[in-house]
Design a protein around this motif. Structure first.
Motif, PDB file in Angstrom:
ATOM      1  N   MET E 184       1.522  -1.138  -2.927  1.00  0.00           N
ATOM      2  CA  MET E 184       0.167  -0.576  -2.949  1.00  0.00           C
ATOM      3  C   MET E 184      -0.055   0.308  -1.733  1.00  0.00           C
ATOM      4  O   MET E 184      -0.658   1.388  -1.833  1.00  0.00           O
ATOM      5  CB  MET E 184      -0.876  -1.699  -2.986  1.00  0.00           C
ATOM      6  CG  MET E 184      -1.037  -2.385  -4.336  1.00  0.00           C
ATOM      7  SD  MET E 184      -1.248  -1.290  -5.750  1.00  0.00           S
ATOM      8  CE  MET E 184      -2.834  -0.554  -5.408  1.00  0.00           C
ATOM      9  N   ASP E 185       0.434  -0.121  -0.588  1.00  0.00           N
ATOM     10  CA  ASP E 185       0.285   0.689   0.614  1.00  0.00           C
ATOM     11  C   ASP E 185       0.972   2.043   0.434  1.00  0.00           C
ATOM     12  O   ASP E 185       0.450   3.078   0.837  1.00  0.00           O
ATOM     13  CB  ASP E 185       0.878  -0.042   1.830  1.00  0.00           C
ATOM     14  CG  ASP E 185      -0.022  -1.180   2.290  1.00  0.00           C
ATOM     15  OD1 ASP E 185      -1.191  -1.229   1.851  1.00  0.00           O
ATOM     16  OD2 ASP E 185       0.444  -2.026   3.070  1.00  0.00           O
ATOM     17  N   LYS E 188      -1.103   4.234  -1.743  1.00  0.00           N
ATOM     18  CA  LYS E 188      -2.291   4.684  -1.031  1.00  0.00           C
ATOM     19  C   LYS E 188      -1.916   5.819  -0.082  1.00  0.00           C
ATOM     20  O   LYS E 188      -2.619   6.828   0.026  1.00  0.00           O
ATOM     21  CB  LYS E 188      -2.892   3.505  -0.258  1.00  0.00           C
ATOM     22  CG  LYS E 188      -4.184   3.816   0.471  1.00  0.00           C
ATOM     23  CD  LYS E 188      -5.341   3.914  -0.519  1.00  0.00           C
ATOM     24  CE  LYS E 188      -6.595   4.480   0.144  1.00  0.00           C
ATOM     25  NZ  LYS E 188      -7.664   4.711  -0.843  1.00  0.00           N
ATOM     26  N   THR E 207      -7.242  -6.343  -5.260  1.00  0.00           N
ATOM     27  CA  THR E 207      -6.453  -5.149  -5.013  1.00  0.00           C
ATOM     28  C   THR E 207      -7.297  -3.907  -5.262  1.00  0.00           C
ATOM     29  O   THR E 207      -7.297  -2.967  -4.471  1.00  0.00           O
ATOM     30  CB  THR E 207      -5.239  -5.153  -5.939  1.00  0.00           C
ATOM     31  OG1 THR E 207      -4.765  -6.486  -6.049  1.00  0.00           O
ATOM     32  CG2 THR E 207      -4.139  -4.264  -5.405  1.00  0.00           C
ATOM     33  N   TYR E 211      -8.026  -1.011  -2.397  1.00  0.00           N
ATOM     34  CA  TYR E 211      -7.328   0.274  -2.346  1.00  0.00           C
ATOM     35  C   TYR E 211      -8.060   1.434  -3.013  1.00  0.00           C
ATOM     36  O   TYR E 211      -7.742   2.579  -2.755  1.00  0.00           O
ATOM     37  CB  TYR E 211      -5.939   0.133  -2.987  1.00  0.00           C
ATOM     38  CG  TYR E 211      -4.984  -0.699  -2.166  1.00  0.00           C
ATOM     39  CD1 TYR E 211      -4.321  -0.117  -1.075  1.00  0.00           C
ATOM     40  CD2 TYR E 211      -4.750  -2.035  -2.448  1.00  0.00           C
ATOM     41  CE1 TYR E 211      -3.463  -0.881  -0.307  1.00  0.00           C
ATOM     42  CE2 TYR E 211      -3.889  -2.791  -1.687  1.00  0.00           C
ATOM     43  CZ  TYR E 211      -3.243  -2.206  -0.621  1.00  0.00           C
ATOM     44  OH  TYR E 211      -2.393  -2.938   0.140  1.00  0.00           O
TER      45      TYR E 211
END
Ligand SMILES: Nc1ncnc2c1ncn2[C@@H]1O[C@H](COP(=O)(O)OP(=O)(O)OP(=O)(O)O)[C@@H](O)[C@H]1O
Ligand SMILES: Nc1ncnc2c1ncn2[C@@H]1O[C@H](COP(=O)(O)OP(=O)(O)OP(=O)(O)O)[C@@H](O)[C@H]1O
Ligand SMILES: [Mg+2]
Ligand SMILES: [Mg+2]
Lengths: 446, 272, 292, 281, 272
Positions: E184-185, E188, E207, E211
């Motif tokens: 996810m990072d 992003k 989540t 995000y």
């Protein structure tokens, strides 16, 4: 907390009923299936006449067979018309001892030949006829009288002496003996595959392993033209009794047939597999037609193809290879198309999501994932075709299969049968491990 | 009742379980927590004799169960039920059969082969399923059930064994939150109502805190915490899990968020 | 928020340039090896065909023109005598049944042997793990000997008839199915077995309840496939000396002209039997493996 | 006619030789010498391979049994020419189909075979099937199973018949022999002689119960399309072999022989007729 | 930039996606949430043209991408990268080759058939892998990688496409919490640094909340929520998921607990 989880209410009787019934049904199945199978086996036992077979089975044949696998016999023959004596292994010309190098258990002095069969059994050929001393029985004495044979032996005659006016034969554990007007023969049975390395006409025959190693290492050449080692290898290779060179060639030919047939079939079947797979070819009639063609050539079987092709190509390894190729094109076509229909769509979709066209989808989405399946099928067939090539070879007159079936059909050279069988088993096992090794190498990791 | 002494299991040179000792006296609900690879599963498997111990003793009512062999070991297994993370049922067989497997140790091979189960046992299996709320699933194939239902079948199989001890190896790790709760509730109920000891490996502290009488924390094969749930602070937890401060747990929580306001309103409503 | 997206490995990563070089190097090496392997394979295949061609009585290019000589000869005669064919079908049905029986019994017996052998030879399931190599090698040996060899030897002991064929095919089937069965069993899910083990079940119970239900569809599918293969094998054994429809076919085929109608009749009978079995077994196998 | 680039010799199993490849190796070398092209031997395990080879034109020369020749002729009369035949020591080139049984079975003539099990070799074999099949019924021994004989079986080959009779699997069988020399030696040549020499049977245990009319030996045939000079050199070579290399002649003839002699197609007319009659039976 | 109008997809008589309309103007990070079967995947697959829409329009920079056919549709696919829950990589090929698949649409078929990629492309693939921290995995077979690494390979393939829009269908559902965070990072970061629009189907509210710039909630094919993460209360969530009030989420949270008391004690101890 969810209340519904552990509420206790009496079990509905109908449920208990359903479950017990289903258990009863399963129990019935558990008994019925084995019972049906047993019933079928009983029917076939009758159809195959198992009872009659038990009477006809000849276990003494099995004993002979097993001992013949590992023993050889030496014939000591005198032609009664010209008095010539020959000593030969398996009675074959190529196994004949030179007159000056008879085995130590055959002694000739003038007209008299003494054959020591061991443990007191001695056969003597002389100008009057022949005598066989059997320990614990006595002396069997035979002399010709005109057209008849006169036998002198302790009475009553045991069953192992077979007598007629013209022929006497004696079978004892020490050896076999027969006398007819034309010749007298003694057979001695001994353990081992005789002359396996060197035939009697070879300078190396009859030498022990140490002696041979010594010869191989020593510089004194027996044949000045070549080193002893190459001479030895050549003698083994061209051994007339066992024909190692021919046998190795036959093995190679068998593997060649299997290899060519399998690989050729795989190459032809790969594109056909795509044409016959429903997810690659939307034309149902073409698919259907092609699949029936696969069924047909598979159904006909390699042996029949061999016969059909024999007319066009004559006997020989190529005919065998083509027969395997045709049959396997059918099998591979079917299996490849099934493998293609069972692919994992995720990978194809992944490639598709990047905008790849259909050819590239097949190349990157399909080929990498079917390769292991196809390869492992091809390798499996390569191994099993080595076995089929043995049988096909017998028909097209090539390979180890021909040697084997011939040896079995004559029913006398069982030691050769044993030799070929050992070789075939080793060959198939070797192909098996080779294909296993390739599978591991090519499929599991590079 | 249960006395674990110096139990150790080596894999190669690595000690998966390292001189673990503890004692449980009554029918407690014991939770074992610790991060992946801490040795939780290995310990439970040794108790059930699925894995052999390298050394140590586990005394149950005066017998060292680690020393049992062959049929005796199997007899011990039948008294000590195990519940697995992945349920470990026979997926193609129906639910009732799977529950009946709990008494395999008492049946001969022939009887099993021909599916000869006494009617009384079948009824008992159904009663147990009923107690767990899934009696109507009895004739279905196990693979057709949801995860939570399957885990309840596994518990039913365990109960069918009529065991002294129930071992549960991460019984809710493959379950969604809803089913997890149902399964944990069922285990707790068995522990309380039947008075059977339950030892459960748990993945989540929340669960341990909520259901256990006693919590054992393991790290690298050794026991690093042994106490009541109350004694389990965040610091201790971080110790056990070796998590560092940078790891933010809330990012990946699967729970529906605790909107505190909504809950408070609800609580207020209940209390008022 | 702590950004650990690009890995806790940060800092000790090897520098990009060396990674690039080594990867490009690998690509080059792979291309080269791939090319060499391909060339080798093609060369082997080509020289193999040339060798086989030269050892053959007739060459490939002459022969390919005449492939249809023999079939057309047969079909032409059979066509003339086509009226006789239905009666010939009926004549040969008992032989067909014998062939099918040989295959069925051999598959049954071999299958049962394969079941036990394979479980005993599978890692993770074996009753005596130390004995695994023994069972594996014995399966290999059973598989390696061509049926025809066993049959020909057995004829010498048992006399003619279907039994030597049954034994020969069953032995081979035991080895061949054993290997496939054990591959399936190897992939079986051990969870149910462990579950059964945990309740104190014996080895046989674990296998019967934990493994057999899992592997049964695949085993059955392989056994059906084997049955299909065995029908053919049993026909072939007949062809080479035993009873059954293969023997009839061989007699007719060897006689040659004059009995081609019989050849065609027997061939069609055998072919249809094989196709029917093939289709049925395909159908059931698909149902078994892909679920109903 | 075109010059040939290779020459293929087919050797037939069963009827004459077993250890065929090796016994014919010397002959192969002579032929190679004589015609100057590579010569290959082919020895498929059954008749059909060689017959198909001759018909398809891939085999140039073969020693056939009389019945196999008839089959080739009937399939395609243009395919091959009869060239030579092997002679016995007395220069005849006939042999016999011999019926035999176990001596201890009490069977001494074909009449005793009523209700018993009779066996033949293989349906393409002249001495082992075709000739008896025609001659036996003429003498009143119908070969329909159950009519005169209790049953009729095929064993697959000469050796198999001999072994089957010896083992008692069948009561009697037929095989070939030249009919010269002594019974107890298995005659001078033939399957019985080979089996007896090999120790497969003891001739004392067997008795002769029937003998056919003389049958001509199988011919050596040459493919008709071969160039004339090739044909001629082969014929010259084979006919002269007995003087040149006695051992080799013995090897390829599989027994004592006075050499090879030229023979024509007409000798086999009867045989062909026998076969033609039985088509479709 | 992106204008979705009335997009609908029928499966039989059932509308999997039912008249969905929304507009995104800048390079936002859009999260789509909703329970299983809500139509999230079907919508993304329509955007990528993996599934055809029944009717409706998706306008991207003035073109209705749902109306494109053949090579044009493939060209759109190459601008609109898709990341799948199951990664959908070719497991038997090496990592770098998988990344290179991103430009299949732009290279000639002949060249790529034999896996002959230009040097420059290979280097770019390696650079992208390096950016995602897995450059040293480049020569390995993809199947040898962990789930998180595989998903990063999938992201690398997406970046290789140099797309306008990245679609991610539950990109972290097959991953463990640690890997989920990494993936996810990464997404992003791509969204922020490269300014590419990201539309992600997400399973978990946490989540989404953490995000996304914007969250769209779907239920039964229709949009039932469209707003900022802040507007996502428990009540709204319960609406979207259809969960009932009896469900207690905290019992099964996989996160390490925030036990206020213990922490306070710990904090006090530290502060004192
Ligand atoms: N059969 C085995 N062979 C070798 N090592 C093993 C084996 N089983 C477990 N281990 C090792 O023993 C250690 C403890 O494993 P164990 O499965 O007991 O951990 P765990 O606490 O249950 O972890 P998890 O939460 O992942 O289930 C691990 O390092 C593991 O790698
Ligand atoms: N190919 C198809 N054929 C028929 N129905 C389909 C197909 N694909 C999806 N559906 C149906 O459309 C509906 C929406 O499915 P979709 O996969 O888009 O849901 P989702 O929100 O992605 O759920 P999940 O979280 O399970 O992935 C479901 O009811 C599904 O059964
Ligand atoms: Mg564990
Ligand atoms: Mg989805």
């Amino acid at each position: 907390m969810t209340a519904s989880a552990l509420t206790a209410s009496p079990i509905p009787p109908s449920l208990a009923e359903t479950v017990t019934k289903s258990f009863a049904r399963k129990r019935l199945m558990a008994f019925a299936v084995p019972a049906l199978i047993l019933l079928y086996l009983a029917y076939t036992a009758v159809a195959f006449d198992l009872a009659g077979l038990a009477q006809r089975a000849k276990l003494d044949n099995a004993a002979i067979l097993l001992s013949d696998f590992v023993t050889h016999k030496t014939h000591v023959t005198r032609d009664n018309r010209d008095g010539k004596l020959t000593v030969s292994v398996e009675g074959e010309g190529k196994g004949t001892y030179p007159p000056d190098r008879l085995p130590e258990w055959v002694i000739t002095t003038g007209e008299v030949t003494t054959i020591d069969l061991g443990k007191g059994s001695v056969v003597t050929y002389d100008s009057d006829g022949a005598r066989f001393v059997v320990p614990d029985y006595g002396t069997i004495d035979i002399r010709p009288d005109g057209d008849r044979l006169i036998l002198n032996a302790p009475q009553p005659l045991p069953s192992w002496i077979n007598v007629s006016d013209t022929r006497v034969s004696v079978t004892t554990p020490a050896g076999r003996f027969s006398y007819t007007r034309s010749k007298v023969e003694t057979f001695r049975y001994q353990f081992g595959w005789e002359l396996f390395f060197f035939t009697l006409d070879s300078p190396f025959s009859g030498k022990g392993p140490l002696e041979l190693v010594g010869l191989a290492l020593s510089g004194d050449r027996i044949d000045p033209a070549r080193s002893n080692v190459s001479y030895m290898v050549n003698e083994v290779w061209t051994n007339k009794m066992w024909r190692h060179g021919d046998v190795v060639w036959a093995l190679f030919e068998t593997i060649l047939m299997a290899f060519l047939g399998t690989m050729g079939a795989a190459i032809i079947a790969l594109p056909l597999g795509f044409v016959a797979a429903s997810n690659f070819n939307p034309l149902a009639p073409v698919r259907f037609g092609l699949r029936r063609v696969f069924d047909f050539i598979r159904g006909v079987d390699g042996l029949i193809w061999t016969i059909i092709l024999s007319r066009a190509f004559g006997p020989g390894p190529m005919t065998g290879a083509l027969a395997i190729l045709i049959t396997d094109t059918g099998s591979f076509g079917k299996m490849f198309s099934e493998a293609l229909e069972n692919i994992d769509d995720k990978q194809v979709e992944g490639v598709r999501s990047t905008g790849a066209n259909s050819l590239l989808r097949a190349r990157f989405g399909v080929i990498p994932q079917v390769t292991p399946v196809l390869l492992s099928q091809v390798l499996y067939y390569l191994e099993s075709n080595t076995r089929s090539a043995t049988v096909i070879g017998a028909i097209v007159g090539g390979g180890i299969g021909l040697l084997l079936t011939q040896a079995i059909q004559t029913q006398k050279d069982w030691e050769e049968v044993a030799y070929y069988m050992t070789l075939i088993v080793l060959m198939v096992m070797a192909m098996d491990s080779l294909s296993g090794w390739l599978r591991r190498k090519l499929i599991k990791g590079e | 009742m249960l006395d674990v002494k110096d139990v150790t299991r080596m894999f190669g040179t690595k000690a998966a379980v390292d001189r673990v000792s503890f004692t449980v006296t009554g029918p407690a609900f014991v939770g074992i927590i610790g991060r992946s690879g801490a040795g939780k599963s290995t310990f439970l498997r040794m108790m059930n004799r699925l894995t052999d111990a390298t050394f140590g003793q586990i005394m149950v009512d005066g017998t060292d169960i680690l020393a049992l062999r062959g049929a005796q070991a199997r007899a011990w297994q039948s008294q000590c039920a195990m519940i697995f993370q992945q349920f470990n049922l026979v997926p193609r067989m129906d639910v009732a059969s799977n529950v009946l497997h709990g008494i395999l140790n008492r049946r001969s091979t022939m009887q099993t082969m021909f599916n000869l189960w006494p009617r009384a046992d079948i009824i008992r299996a159904l009663e147990i399923l009923d107690r767990l709320g899934i009696a109507e699933q009895a004739p279905k194939r196990t693979e057709a059930l949801s995860g939570g239902q399957q885990q309840r079948v596994a518990i039913a199989r365990a109960l069918m064994q009529d065991p002294k001890i129930i071992l549960a190896d991460e019984p809710i790790a493959s379950l969604d939150p809803m089913n997890a709760q149902i399964v944990m509730d069922a285990l707790k109920k068995i522990n309380v109502e039947d008075g059977r000891m339950v030892i459960a490996n748990l993945h989540t502290l929340d669960t341990a805190r909520r259901y256990c009488d006693r919590v054992i924390g393991m790290r690298d094969g050794r026991i690093v915490f042994d106490g009541t749930p109350d004694q389990l602070s965040t610091g201790v937890a971080r110790d056990i899990y070796g998590a560092d401060a940078s790891f933010n747990e809330s990012a990946t929580s699967t729970a529906i968020p605790t909107d505190a306001t909504a809950d408070r309103v609800y609580a207020d409503a209940m209390l008022s | 928020m702590v950004d650990i997206a690009f890995g806790p490995e940060r800092g000790k990563r090897p520098d990009t340039a060396s990674i690039q070089d080594s990867y490009l190097d690998m690509v080059r090496r792979k291309r080269m090896y791939g090319g060499i392997l391909l060339a080798l394979f093609i060369a082997t295949l080509a020289s193999g065909w040339m060798l086989a061609d030269s050892r053959n009585a007739g060459g490939f290019w002459n022969g390919i023109l005449n492939v249809f000589d023999f079939p057309s000869e047969v079909v032409a005669e059979a066509w003339v005598k086509r009226a006789l064919i239905p009666a010939l079908f009926i004549d040969h049905i008992p032989a067909l049944i014998e062939t099918l029986n040989i295959a069925a019994v051999a598959t049954l017996l071999g299958g049962v042997a394969a079941m036990s052998l394979s479980l005993l030879a599978t890692r993770g399931l074996a009753r005596w793990p130390r004995m695994i190599p023994v069972f594996r090698r014995s399966m290999d040996a059973l598989r390696a000997i061509p049926e025809i060899v066993i049959a020909l030897v057995l004829i010498y002991i048992l006399g003619g008839g279907p039994v030597p064929a049954v034994i020969a095919i069953a032995l081979h089937t035991g080895g061949a199915l054993g290997k496939l069965f054990s591959e399936v069993a190897e992939n079986a899910d051990l969870k149910p077995v462990e579950g059964l083990q945990s309740v104190g079940a014996s080895w046989t119970q674990q296998m019967w309840l934990g493994v057999i239900p899992q592997v049964a569809p695949n085993w059955l599918s392989y056994a059906l496939l084997r049955f299909e293969i065995n029908v053919r094998a049993s026909a072939i054994l007949g062809f080479v000396g035993e009873g059954g429809i293969g023997h009839d076919l061989k007699l007719a085929m060897q006689w040659g002209q004059g009995r081609y109608d019989e050849v065609v009749a027997i061939f069609l009978l055998l072919f249809f039997a094989i196709v029917v079995i093939d289709r049925t077994s395909d159908h059931f196998r698909n149902r078994l493996v892909k679920g109903r | 006619q075109d010059a040939i680039t290779g020459f293929n010799i087919g050797i037939l199993g069963g009827e004459n030789a077993q250890d065929r490849m090796t016994s014919n190796e010397c002959f192969r070398k002579y032929v190679e010498e004589a015609i100057g092209v590579p010569v290959k031997l082919f020895a498929p395990a059954d008749y059909d391979g060689v017959i198909q080879g001759l018909l398809g034109g891939t085999i140039d020369m073969a020693w056939l049994g009389p019945s196999a020749y008839a089959k080739v002729y009937l399939t395609n009369p243009e395919a091959v020419d009869v060239a030579m035949v092997k002679t016995n020591l007395d220069k005849t080139y006939t042999y016999y189909s011999i019926g035999f049984a176990r001596a201890d079975s009490g069977i001494t003539s074909m009449d005793d075979m009523k209700g018993k099990v009779m066996s033949f070799n293989d349906p393409n074999s002249a001495s082992g099937y075709l000739i008896p099949r025609v001659e036996l019924p003429q003498s009143g021994y119908s070969i329909e199973p159950g009519e005169f004989y209790g049953d009729v079986k095929f064993t697959g080959g000469h050796e198999q018949t001999i072994v089957a009779v010896k083992n008692g699997d069948v009561d009697a069988g037929v095989t070939w022999a030249d009919g010269q020399g002594d019974w107890e030696d298995g005659y001078n040549s033939g399957a019985l002689r080979k089996a007896s020499d090999a120790g497969l049977v003891d001739m004392n245990d067997l008795v002769e119960i029937w003998r056919s009319k003389p049958i001509p030996e199988g011919p050596i045939v040459l493919r008709r399309a071969l160039p004339q000079d090739v044909k001629q050199s082969i014929i010259d070579l084979t006919m002269g072999l007995i003087d040149k290399d006695k051992d080799c002649t013995y090897n390829i003839a599989a027994g004592e022989t006075a050499g090879f002699t030229e023979v024509g197609h007409d000798v086999y007319e009867t045989m062909i007729e026998v076969r033609r009659q039985q088509d479709g039976m």
